[in-house]
Design a protein around this motif. Structure first.
Motif, mmCIF file in Angstrom:
data_model
loop_
_atom_site.group_PDB
_atom_site.id
_atom_site.type_symbol
_atom_site.label_atom_id
_atom_site.label_comp_id
_atom_site.label_asym_id
_atom_site.label_seq_id
_atom_site.Cartn_x
_atom_site.Cartn_y
_atom_site.Cartn_z
ATOM 1 N N PHE A 201 0.854 -1.203 0.000
ATOM 2 C CA PHE A 201 0.000 0.000 0.000
ATOM 3 C C PHE A 201 0.883 1.245 0.000
ATOM 4 O O PHE A 201 1.000 1.942 1.016
ATOM 5 N N PRO A 202 1.539 1.519 -1.135
ATOM 6 C CA PRO A 202 2.504 2.630 -1.171
ATOM 7 C C PRO A 202 1.877 4.002 -0.873
ATOM 8 O O PRO A 202 2.532 4.854 -0.300
ATOM 9 N N ALA A 203 0.619 4.181 -1.217
ATOM 10 C CA ALA A 203 -0.013 5.495 -0.990
ATOM 11 C C ALA A 203 -0.170 5.772 0.512
ATOM 12 O O ALA A 203 0.016 6.900 0.959
ATOM 13 N N ALA A 204 -0.474 4.738 1.288
ATOM 14 C CA ALA A 204 -0.707 4.924 2.719
ATOM 15 C C ALA A 204 0.569 4.829 3.533
ATOM 16 O O ALA A 204 0.667 5.431 4.608
ATOM 17 N N PHE A 205 1.562 4.097 3.042
ATOM 18 C CA PHE A 205 2.768 3.845 3.833
ATOM 19 C C PHE A 205 4.034 4.429 3.183
ATOM 20 O O PHE A 205 5.129 3.932 3.377
ATOM 21 N N GLY A 206 3.859 5.475 2.403
ATOM 22 C CA GLY A 206 5.012 6.223 1.903
ATOM 23 C C GLY A 206 5.817 5.556 0.830
ATOM 24 O O GLY A 206 7.056 5.662 0.800
#
Length: 372
Positions: A366-371
Motif C-alpha cells: 500500500f505505497p499510498a498509505a505507507f510512503g
C-alpha cells in the motif's frame, strides 16, 4: 503546504536592512537559537518537576507544594538554589577527573539533542538530514557517563549501579532504534521536519500513530527506560543499591543527574509528539481552515498564527505524554532487573523487528498509505 513563519529569514533581513552584511547578520543569528534552546529546556525541566509534584500529590489525594510561590511554582527553583549552594563532596580515594566528568557527559548530549526538535516548518535549530539518528547517537553517549560515575566513585554499590544503568540503556536503545527505522521507512527521510511533513495534509487521520501503533508503544516504553522512569528506575533503586551510580554525589553534580533525567523525559515526549502525533500539525488541517475562512495562506497574520499554533500543539502533545509518564509512577510497580532485561531482549526486540518487517511489506503493498 503552508510553511509558517521563517524567523531566521526575518531576523537576518532586518539586520541587513540596518546595513550589516549577510555574513555578519548570520553570525549574530547563530547563537540565538542555541541560547533559546538551553533556556527552553531548563524551563521545561522546572515545569516538569512542578507537574510531577502536583500530579503525584493529586494521585495520593494530597495538596503538594502550595506556599513557595503561587501554587508552589517556585518549589523547583528553590530546589535548584539549595543544590547549587550545597557542599560539593568528592570521596577521598575517587578519581576526581572522572568523578566530575561523569554527570557532565550525561547532561550535555541531552541538551544537544534539542537541536533537532522542530516546533514548526522553520522553527528548528538545525534541520539535519539524519536528525533522528543523531539523537539516538547522542543518547548512546549517556551510558558512558553513568558507568564513569559509578567507577570513579570508588564504591562497589555505585559501580554496580553504573553497570546496571549501562546494561539497561543498551538493552532498550536497540528496539527504540528499530521503531524509529520503521518511521523513517514510511517517511523516506530521517529528518524530523520531513517526518512531520509526511504526516500533514489529513489532520488527525494522517498521524503516524494510526499506522505504527505497535512502534509507538515500543518507542514510549524504550524512552521511559532510557529516562530511568518508574517502572524502569532500577539504576537508582534505593533498597537494592543504596542510590546507584549517584550514591557518592552531592550538590550540583548530584543535581546534574536529575536535570539530565528530566530534560531527557521532556525531549523523549517531544520526539514522540514529532514522530507519532503529527508534531506541530493541528488536528484539523490549517490550510482547510484558511480556505473555509477565505484567508490567504501567504497572509503574514495567518503565518504568525500558524507558527504560534505549531509551538502550542507540539508542547501540548509532549506534556500530555509527560503527564502519562508521571501517572505511571503511581500506577505500575517497579520491575526486577531480570524482568527489565527480559522485556527488552526477549519481547521488545523481536516485536520491533517484526514491526519493521511488516512496515516494509505494507509499504510495498500500500505505497499510498505507507510512503511508497
Amino acid at each position: 503546504m503552508n510553511s509558517g513563519i521563517d524567523v531566521q529569514e526575518i531576523f537576518v533581513r532586518s539586520l541587513m536592512d540596518l546595513g550589516l552584511p549577510p555574513g555578519a547578520a548570520k553570525v549574530i543569528w547563530m547563537p540565538l537559537p542555541m541560547l533559546l534552546m538551553i533556556i527552553g529546556a531548563t524551563v521545561g525541566v522546572l515545569v516538569t518537576v512542578w507537574l510531577e509534584r502536583k500530579i503525584s500529590a493529586a494521585a495520593q489525594q494530597r495538596i503538594g507544594p502550595e506556599y513557595i510561590g503561587p501554587l508552589g511554582v517556585l518549589a523547583p527553583v528553590a530546589d535548584g538554589l539549595k543544590l547549587i549552594f550545597k557542599e560539593d563532596v568528592v570521596p577521598a580515594k575517587s578519581d576526581p577527573l572522572l568523578f566530575t566528568l561523569g554527570p557532565v557527559i550525561v547532561v550535555i548530549p541531552v541538551f544537544l539533542s534539542y537541536m533537532i526538535v522542530p516546533f514548526g516548518q522553520n522553527l528548528v535549530v538545525t534541520n539535519v538530514g539524519m536528525g533522528v539518528f543523531l539523537w539516538i547517537a547522542l543518547s548512546s553517549i549517556a551510558p558512558i557517563g553513568l558507568l564513569m560515575s559509578g567507577y570513579a566513585s570508588n564504591n562497589k554499590y555505585s559501580l554496580l549501579g553504573g553497570l546496571r544503568a549501562a546494561a539497561q540503556s543498551i538493552s532498550y536503545e536497540i528496539p527504540l532504534a528499530l521503531s524509529v527505522l520503521a518511521i523513517a521507512m514510511m517517511s523516506n527521510s530521517l529528518s524530523t521536519v520531513d517526518i512531520v511533513d509526511q504526516q500533514s495534509g489529513y489532520g488527525l487521520l494522517g498521524w503516524n500513530i494510526w499506522r505504527q501503533p505497535v512502534g509507538f508503544i515500543i518507542f514510549w516504553i524504550a524512552a521511559l527506560a532510557e529516562c530511568e522512569r518508574i517502572p524502569f528506575d532500577l539504576p537508582e533503586a534505593e533498597e537494592e543499591l543504596v542510590a546507584g551510580y549517584q550514591t557518592e554525589y552531592s550538590g550540583m553534580k548530584f543535581a546534574l543527574f536529575y536535570l539530565g533525567a528530566y530534560v531527557n523525559l521532556v525531549l523523549s515526549a517531544l520526539l514522540v509528539a514529532v514522530l507519532y502525533l503529527g508534531g506541530w500539525e493541528f488536528p484539523v488541517p490549517l490550510n482547510m481552515v484558511a480556505s473555509w475562512l477565505g484567508v490567504n495562506e501567504a497572509n503574514p497574520v495567518f503565518q504568525v498564527v500558524t507558527a504560534s499554533l505549531g509551538i502550542t500543539m507540539t508542547l501540548l502533545k509532549a506534556y500530555f505524554l509527560v503527564f502519562l509518564a508521571i501517572l505511571l509512577r503511581w500506577t505500575v510497580p517497579r520491575v526486577r532487573i531480570d524482568q527489565l532485561l527480559d522485556l527488552g531482549w526477549k519481547f521488545l526486540l523481536p516485536v520491533s523487528l517484526v514491526n519493521l518487517l511488516l512496515t516494509a511489506g505494507l509499504k510495498l503493498a500500500f505505497p499510498a498509505a505507507f510512503g511508497g
